[in-house]
Each structure stands twice: as structure tokens, then as C-alpha cells.
Design a protein around this motif. Structure first.
Motif, PDB file in Angstrom:
ATOM      1  N   UNK A 125       0.841  -1.207   0.000  1.00  0.00           N
ATOM      2  CA  UNK A 125       0.000   0.000   0.000  1.00  0.00           C
ATOM      3  C   UNK A 125       0.874   1.254   0.000  1.00  0.00           C
ATOM      4  N   UNK A 126       0.609   2.160  -0.938  1.00  0.00           N
ATOM      5  CA  UNK A 126       1.413   3.377  -1.052  1.00  0.00           C
ATOM      6  C   UNK A 126       0.684   4.580  -0.461  1.00  0.00           C
ATOM      7  N   UNK A 127      -0.569   4.775  -0.865  1.00  0.00           N
ATOM      8  CA  UNK A 127      -1.349   5.887  -0.331  1.00  0.00           C
ATOM      9  C   UNK A 127      -2.815   5.667  -0.687  1.00  0.00           C
ATOM     10  N   UNK A 128      -3.666   6.530  -0.171  1.00  0.00           N
ATOM     11  CA  UNK A 128      -5.096   6.456  -0.458  1.00  0.00           C
ATOM     12  C   UNK A 128      -5.476   7.681  -1.261  1.00  0.00           C
ATOM     13  N   UNK A 129      -6.125   7.466  -2.379  1.00  0.00           N
ATOM     14  CA  UNK A 129      -6.592   8.556  -3.227  1.00  0.00           C
ATOM     15  C   UNK A 129      -8.111   8.605  -3.138  1.00  0.00           C
ATOM     16  N   UNK A 130      -8.680   9.780  -2.893  1.00  0.00           N
ATOM     17  CA  UNK A 130     -10.136   9.897  -2.729  1.00  0.00           C
ATOM     18  C   UNK A 130     -10.897   9.454  -3.972  1.00  0.00           C
ATOM     19  N   UNK A 131     -10.330   9.693  -5.148  1.00  0.00           N
ATOM     20  CA  UNK A 131     -11.009   9.319  -6.385  1.00  0.00           C
ATOM     21  C   UNK A 131     -10.822   7.850  -6.740  1.00  0.00           C
ATOM     22  N   UNK A 132      -9.650   7.322  -6.466  1.00  0.00           N
ATOM     23  CA  UNK A 132      -9.318   5.948  -6.882  1.00  0.00           C
ATOM     24  C   UNK A 132      -9.373   4.929  -5.753  1.00  0.00           C
ATOM     25  N   UNK A 133      -9.278   5.375  -4.518  1.00  0.00           N
ATOM     26  CA  UNK A 133      -9.197   4.456  -3.392  1.00  0.00           C
ATOM     27  C   UNK A 133      -7.745   4.145  -3.073  1.00  0.00           C
ATOM     28  N   UNK A 134      -7.468   2.982  -2.502  1.00  0.00           N
ATOM     29  CA  UNK A 134      -6.080   2.654  -2.157  1.00  0.00           C
ATOM     30  C   UNK A 134      -5.223   2.443  -3.411  1.00  0.00           C
ATOM     31  N   UNK A 135      -4.028   2.987  -3.366  1.00  0.00           N
ATOM     32  CA  UNK A 135      -3.082   2.847  -4.468  1.00  0.00           C
ATOM     33  C   UNK A 135      -1.888   2.060  -3.947  1.00  0.00           C
ATOM     34  N   UNK A 136      -1.543   0.990  -4.664  1.00  0.00           N
ATOM     35  CA  UNK A 136      -0.440   0.124  -4.258  1.00  0.00           C
ATOM     36  C   UNK A 136       0.756   0.318  -5.172  1.00  0.00           C
ATOM     37  N   UNK A 137       1.933   0.006  -4.635  1.00  0.00           N
ATOM     38  CA  UNK A 137       3.139  -0.039  -5.455  1.00  0.00           C
ATOM     39  C   UNK A 137       3.583  -1.493  -5.558  1.00  0.00           C
ATOM     40  N   UNK A 138       4.305  -1.817  -6.618  1.00  0.00           N
ATOM     41  CA  UNK A 138       4.847  -3.161  -6.766  1.00  0.00           C
ATOM     42  C   UNK A 138       6.003  -3.345  -5.794  1.00  0.00           C
ATOM     43  N   UNK A 139       6.081  -4.508  -5.169  1.00  0.00           N
ATOM     44  CA  UNK A 139       7.183  -4.809  -4.256  1.00  0.00           C
ATOM     45  C   UNK A 139       8.474  -4.893  -5.075  1.00  0.00           C
ATOM     46  N   UNK A 140       9.511  -4.143  -4.682  1.00  0.00           N
ATOM     47  CA  UNK A 140      10.754  -4.162  -5.467  1.00  0.00           C
ATOM     48  C   UNK A 140      11.475  -5.510  -5.444  1.00  0.00           C
ATOM     49  N   UNK A 141      11.128  -6.379  -4.506  1.00  0.00           N
ATOM     50  CA  UNK A 141      11.751  -7.710  -4.448  1.00  0.00           C
ATOM     51  C   UNK A 141      10.864  -8.752  -5.111  1.00  0.00           C
ATOM     52  N   UNK A 142       9.621  -8.842  -4.718  1.00  0.00           N
ATOM     53  CA  UNK A 142       8.756  -9.924  -5.159  1.00  0.00           C
ATOM     54  C   UNK A 142       8.047  -9.670  -6.489  1.00  0.00           C
ATOM     55  N   UNK A 143       8.114  -8.484  -7.013  1.00  0.00           N
ATOM     56  CA  UNK A 143       7.479  -8.191  -8.306  1.00  0.00           C
ATOM     57  C   UNK A 143       8.518  -7.746  -9.334  1.00  0.00           C
ATOM     58  N   UNK A 144       9.737  -8.264  -9.218  1.00  0.00           N
ATOM     59  CA  UNK A 144      10.829  -7.862 -10.109  1.00  0.00           C
ATOM     60  C   UNK A 144      10.485  -8.093 -11.583  1.00  0.00           C
ATOM     61  N   UNK A 145       9.870  -9.226 -11.897  1.00  0.00           N
ATOM     62  CA  UNK A 145       9.552  -9.519 -13.295  1.00  0.00           C
ATOM     63  C   UNK A 145       8.565  -8.491 -13.849  1.00  0.00           C
ATOM     64  N   UNK A 146       7.574  -8.136 -13.066  1.00  0.00           N
ATOM     65  CA  UNK A 146       6.600  -7.144 -13.518  1.00  0.00           C
ATOM     66  C   UNK A 146       7.247  -5.771 -13.697  1.00  0.00           C
ATOM     67  N   UNK A 147       8.135  -5.419 -12.795  1.00  0.00           N
ATOM     68  CA  UNK A 147       8.830  -4.137 -12.891  1.00  0.00           C
ATOM     69  C   UNK A 147       9.710  -4.115 -14.137  1.00  0.00           C
ATOM     70  N   UNK A 148      10.423  -5.208 -14.387  1.00  0.00           N
ATOM     71  CA  UNK A 148      11.262  -5.294 -15.589  1.00  0.00           C
ATOM     72  C   UNK A 148      10.426  -5.168 -16.852  1.00  0.00           C
ATOM     73  N   UNK A 149       9.285  -5.853 -16.881  1.00  0.00           N
ATOM     74  CA  UNK A 149       8.407  -5.798 -18.049  1.00  0.00           C
ATOM     75  C   UNK A 149       7.929  -4.365 -18.275  1.00  0.00           C
ATOM     76  N   UNK A 150       7.559  -3.700 -17.226  1.00  0.00           N
ATOM     77  CA  UNK A 150       7.083  -2.319 -17.331  1.00  0.00           C
ATOM     78  C   UNK A 150       8.188  -1.396 -17.845  1.00  0.00           C
TER      79      UNK A 150
END
Length: 175
Positions: A125-150
């Protein structure tokens, strides 16, 4: 030498007789200390500690190190200055001696020894946005493949294997 990642070389140097002071050393001397560190700990332990070292670094860069992870990191590497010197010498060694293709593909493999902030979900969880709700960030360790793809762009094809190893404590399993 080319079969060790930068993090693994740093761990080997940390375990060796390398002096802790910041001095320039010959490439040959650094190689000898890396071999000495590998002989002391063994390749398997060097790799395990290298994964934890890199996982800690990724979390630290994002301000996400938990007290438990920090405590285990300090137990593994109690001399921070020595670790910094070992890491710099390892980086210089990688630049000069390079890595094999198999090692390059394995480079960047990270692990967390303890409770990761993502709790195994790959999202923090990164922060809460009133329009979008909770905003998450990708875990720099466990989501490495997704981060690389992005970072590479979604239209490209390359190895997206997940580079994380879960420890028993992280996944809730008993040892």
C-alpha cells in the motif's frame, strides 16, 4: 570468477581477509580475496547471502526495510563500513572481469529473510486517493519480473521469470 554475481562477490569479499579500509587494491588481489571468501563459506552460502543482501538493498532503496529484515541483515553483516568497501570492490571486479551469460541471467535474484512489507502479495500500500481508493506499489523484491516488463515496454519479449526466493518465515511455513 565470472560465475558470481556482484552481490555474491561482495559477500565473498566480506568473508575474506580483505582489509576494511578504503584503499585501492590490484585486480589480482581482489580476485584472490573473492576466492578465499568462497572457500570459507561455500558457493551455496555465498549465493544465499548474496540474495538476501540484494533483497535488503532493493527494500532499502525504497525505504521499505522492516525492523526484522534490518536485524537479520545486521546479524549477517555486522560491519556496515566493511560491507560498503566489499560492495565497491565487487562492483569494480564485475566491471573488469564481467559475468558469464548464465550468471548475468541470474544477476538481480533477490530474497527477503523475514516479513516483507508486501506479505507475499507483491503489492505494498502506497497511499489512499479519494477518487481511486487505495493505491499500491509493486514490491521491489517480489514483483521484479513485472517491474522489468514495465521498464522494458509491454511489447517486448524476454525472460520474465520471477527472481525471488521465499524463506520459510516469509511464506509462513515451519522450518
Amino acid at each position: 570468477m565470472q560465475d558470481l554475481t556482484g552481490a555474491e562477490r561482495a559477500v565473498a569479499l566480506y568473508a575474506s581477509d580483505m582489509p576494511s579500509g578504503r584503499r585501492r587494491h590490484s585486480a589480482e588481489q581482489v580476485r584472490d580475496w573473492i576466492v578465499q571468501g568462497v572457500e570459507r563459506l561455500g558457493v551455496e552460502e555465498i549465493r544465499r547471502r548474496g540474495e538476501f543482501f540484494y533483497g535488503h538493498r532493493l527494500l532499502e532503496l525504497h525505504g521499505l526495510v522492516t525492523p526484522q529484515i534490518q536485524q537479520r541483515h545486521e546479524q549477517r553483516f555486522p560491519k556496515r563500513g566493511r560491507l560498503n568497501v566489499a560492495d565497491q570492490q565487487a562492483a569494480d571486479n564485475v566491471y573488469g572481469d564481467r559475468m558469464s551469460e548464465a550468471t548475468r541471467l541470474r544477476n538481480g535474484t533477490a530474497a527477503v529473510d523475514g516479513d516483507c512489507p508486501c506479505r507475499g502479495t507483491r503489492y505494498i500500500p502506497a497511499f489512499y486517493d479519494e477518487d481511486c481508493g487505495p493505491v499500491d506499489m509493486l514490491c521491489p523484491v517480489h514483483a521484479r519480473a513485472e517491474i522489468r516488463r514495465h521498464r522494458a515496454g509491454y511489447g517486448q519479449t524476454f525472460d520474465l521469470r520471477d527472481d525471488v526466493r521465499h524463506t520459510p518465515r516469509h511464506t509462513g511455513e515451519q522450518r
